[in-house]
Design a protein around this motif. Structure first.
Motif, short mmCIF file in Angstrom:
data_model
loop_
_atom_site.label_atom_id
_atom_site.label_comp_id
_atom_site.label_asym_id
_atom_site.label_seq_id
_atom_site.Cartn_x
_atom_site.Cartn_y
_atom_site.Cartn_z
N VAL A 194 0.81 -1.09 -0.14
CA VAL A 194 0.00 0.09 0.12
C VAL A 194 0.94 1.33 -0.02
O VAL A 194 2.02 1.15 0.27
CB VAL A 194 -1.13 0.06 1.28
N GLY A 195 0.31 2.49 -0.30
CA GLY A 195 1.12 3.59 -0.14
C GLY A 195 1.33 4.08 1.23
O GLY A 195 0.86 3.60 2.27
N GLY A 196 2.70 4.92 1.28
CA GLY A 196 3.11 5.19 2.52
C GLY A 196 3.79 6.63 2.49
O GLY A 196 3.25 7.22 1.58
N HIS A 197 4.47 6.84 3.20
CA HIS A 197 4.85 8.40 3.21
C HIS A 197 6.21 8.67 2.58
O HIS A 197 6.85 9.52 2.27
CB HIS A 197 5.54 8.80 4.68
N ARG A 198 6.76 7.57 1.73
CA ARG A 198 7.65 7.78 0.89
C ARG A 198 9.29 8.11 1.36
O ARG A 198 9.94 8.80 0.61
CB ARG A 198 7.37 8.69 -0.53
N ILE A 199 9.21 8.05 2.57
CA ILE A 199 10.58 8.57 3.16
C ILE A 199 11.46 7.83 2.79
O ILE A 199 12.79 8.14 2.47
CB ILE A 199 10.26 8.64 4.63
N GLY A 200 11.49 6.41 2.44
CA GLY A 200 12.41 5.61 2.22
C GLY A 200 13.04 6.00 0.92
O GLY A 200 14.36 5.90 0.52
N ARG A 201 12.05 6.26 -0.07
CA ARG A 201 12.65 6.82 -1.41
C ARG A 201 13.43 7.85 -1.36
O ARG A 201 14.42 7.82 -2.15
CB ARG A 201 11.48 7.01 -2.24
N GLU A 202 13.03 8.84 -0.35
CA GLU A 202 14.08 9.93 -0.27
C GLU A 202 15.51 9.64 0.11
O GLU A 202 16.32 10.43 -0.23
CB GLU A 202 13.46 11.01 0.58
N GLU B 22 12.43 -15.65 -5.11
CA GLU B 22 12.64 -14.81 -4.08
C GLU B 22 13.54 -13.67 -4.17
O GLU B 22 14.63 -13.76 -4.88
CB GLU B 22 13.22 -15.68 -2.78
N MET B 23 13.15 -12.86 -3.44
CA MET B 23 14.31 -11.60 -3.42
C MET B 23 14.55 -11.08 -1.86
O MET B 23 13.81 -11.30 -1.01
CB MET B 23 13.93 -10.26 -4.22
N PRO B 24 15.89 -11.02 -1.85
CA PRO B 24 16.39 -10.46 -0.40
C PRO B 24 15.95 -9.25 -0.24
O PRO B 24 15.80 -8.14 -1.15
CB PRO B 24 17.89 -10.55 -0.57
N ALA B 25 15.60 -8.83 1.15
CA ALA B 25 15.18 -7.50 1.59
C ALA B 25 15.33 -7.42 2.96
O ALA B 25 15.74 -8.30 3.73
CB ALA B 25 13.44 -7.38 1.45
N MET B 26 15.29 -6.15 3.21
CA MET B 26 15.57 -5.72 4.77
C MET B 26 14.04 -5.03 5.12
O MET B 26 13.67 -4.31 4.29
CB MET B 26 16.84 -4.91 4.94
N MET B 27 13.68 -5.53 6.42
CA MET B 27 12.20 -4.92 6.68
C MET B 27 12.44 -4.10 8.04
O MET B 27 13.07 -4.82 8.98
CB MET B 27 11.44 -6.20 6.58
N ASN B 28 11.67 -3.27 8.22
CA ASN B 28 11.66 -2.55 9.50
C ASN B 28 10.18 -2.72 9.91
O ASN B 28 9.26 -2.28 9.32
CB ASN B 28 11.92 -1.18 9.42
N VAL B 29 10.21 -3.33 11.26
CA VAL B 29 8.81 -3.27 11.82
C VAL B 29 9.07 -2.17 13.02
O VAL B 29 9.83 -2.49 14.15
CB VAL B 29 8.71 -4.71 12.78
N GLY B 30 8.03 -1.27 12.89
CA GLY B 30 8.26 -0.21 13.91
C GLY B 30 7.39 1.08 13.61
O GLY B 30 6.57 1.08 12.67
N LYS C 58 2.81 5.29 14.65
CA LYS C 58 1.86 4.16 14.50
C LYS C 58 3.07 3.00 13.81
O LYS C 58 3.87 3.59 12.98
CB LYS C 58 0.93 4.44 13.45
N GLN C 59 2.76 1.71 14.18
CA GLN C 59 3.68 0.71 13.76
C GLN C 59 3.44 0.52 12.04
O GLN C 59 2.39 0.31 11.71
CB GLN C 59 3.30 -0.52 14.31
N THR C 60 4.60 0.43 11.53
CA THR C 60 4.34 0.11 9.92
C THR C 60 5.30 -1.10 9.76
O THR C 60 6.42 -1.22 10.53
CB THR C 60 4.90 1.13 9.48
N LEU C 61 5.12 -1.56 8.66
CA LEU C 61 5.79 -2.72 8.18
C LEU C 61 6.32 -2.49 6.79
O LEU C 61 5.55 -2.44 5.78
CB LEU C 61 4.70 -4.14 8.11
N GLU C 62 7.78 -2.01 6.78
CA GLU C 62 8.30 -1.53 5.66
C GLU C 62 9.44 -2.46 4.94
O GLU C 62 10.31 -2.81 5.91
CB GLU C 62 8.67 -0.18 5.73
N ALA C 63 9.29 -2.89 3.86
CA ALA C 63 10.39 -3.76 3.35
C ALA C 63 11.20 -3.11 2.17
O ALA C 63 10.45 -2.67 1.01
CB ALA C 63 10.10 -5.03 2.69
#
Length: 314
Positions: free
Chosen positions: A194-202, A237-245, A254-259
């Motif tokens: 789903v859509g997010g804040h796009r902070i990771g892209r920045e 499969e693709m390797p990824a790093m995920m933040n739960v927090g 608010k808790q988000t799940l971002e990979a």
């Protein structure tokens, strides 16, 4: 594996060896038990059956209860189909069923409707109204109605009795490696991007924000994890790093799940994604600056890439 939804008019003709349980996660302890059922069935020329439920009994008995599950019903069925069991009987759990005594359950459900001749009981399993009976009671009732009741040993792993509750504890503490060892596979959940804040892209680390498809599935504690992802419509499969927090560096609440999927920058909004946790990288924390956060993310990516290549190459 044949799956049967045990409606009121359903009767199974073939006599069988069976076991009963919720089988959340179908972990190595469950597989150890089911292997015993399959072996007994083959030696006696009978069918083999797993008896389970369509929902956690406490969901029916306690209206406010929200279970923390290791597997959805669909995932559980898929996992059971890999165990060698011939038949999975799914019982729609209701308040009326909850009122059945262990004796009535054995007679009316197991004997008369499922053709159970041998019942293998897990070491800690109890069923029937208020779960008031134990193994000796099951043996006694079984003699009355022609069901042989056999005990199953606990499955121990490095001194740990493997159970769904133990695995949930590992996951809730972020110990996803130990959870995976007990499960026999990496713990995973699925959701929609789903859509997010796009902070990771920045920051140069675009992320897929994930909405879990089943709110009952347990999510590991807050932190950064190495994960493997599968995206709907894509191969492998693709390797990824995920933040739960909560993204404390940006004052999130608010808790988000971002990979962040390594070496990938495609548009996957709206697609279904499966995330399998391999190990925890670090705790989530607040960084003093955006630059400090970027440097940590770069280190995280190197660790994930190295770990993925190590596992890929055996």
């Amino acid at each position: 594996m044949e799956k049967i939804i045990l409606t009121d008019d359903c009767r199974c003709q073939r006599p069988c060896v069976a076991t009963i349980g919720f089988f959340d996660g179908v972990h190595r302890g469950h597989r150890f038990l089911i292997e015993r059922v399959v072996t007994e069935a083959k030696s006696r020329g009978l069918g083999s059956t797993v008896i389970t439920f369509d929902r956690h009994p406490r969901e029916v008995l306690e209206c406010e209860y929200l279970p923390r599950l290791l597997s959805t019903n669909e995932e559980k069925t898929a996992l059971l189909s890999t165990t060698g069991i011939e038949r999975c009987a799914v019982l729609p759990f209701s308040k009326e069923m909850a009122q059945l005594s262990a004796r009535d359950f054995m007679l009316k459900i197991m004997k008369e409707r499922l053709g159970v001749e041998v019942l293998v009981i897990g070491y800690d399993n109890r069923f029937g109204h208020n779960r008031s009976d134990g193994f000796d009671g099951y043996v006694r009732y079984g003699r009355e109605m022609g069901i042989e009741v056999l005990p199953a040993q606990a499955f121990m792993l490095n001194g740990i009795g493997v159970s769904s509750s133990v695995i949930r504890t590992f996951i809730s503490k972020g110990e996803v490696e130990m959870a995976g060892v007990c499960l026999g596979c990496h713990y995973a959940f699925s959701g929609t991007v789903v859509g997010g804040h796009r902070i990771g892209r920045e920051l140069g680390f675009p992320t897929a924000n994930i909405l879990p498809e089943d709110a009952r599935k347990i999510i590991p504690e807050q932190g950064a994890y190495a994960v493997r992802v599968r995206v709907e419509g894509m191969t492998g499969e693709m390797p990824a790093m995920m933040n739960v927090g909560t993204r404390p560096t940006f004052d999130g609440d608010k808790q988000t799940l971002e990979a962040h999927i390594l070496d990938f920058n495609g548009d996957i909004y709206g697609r279904r994604i499966n995330v399998a946790f391999t190990h925890k990288l670090r705790e989530e924390r607040q960084f003093s600056s955006v630059e400090e956060l970027k440097e940590q993310l770069e280190r995280d990516a190197i660790m994930v890439r190295e770990q993925f290549e190590k596992e890929k190459n055996g």
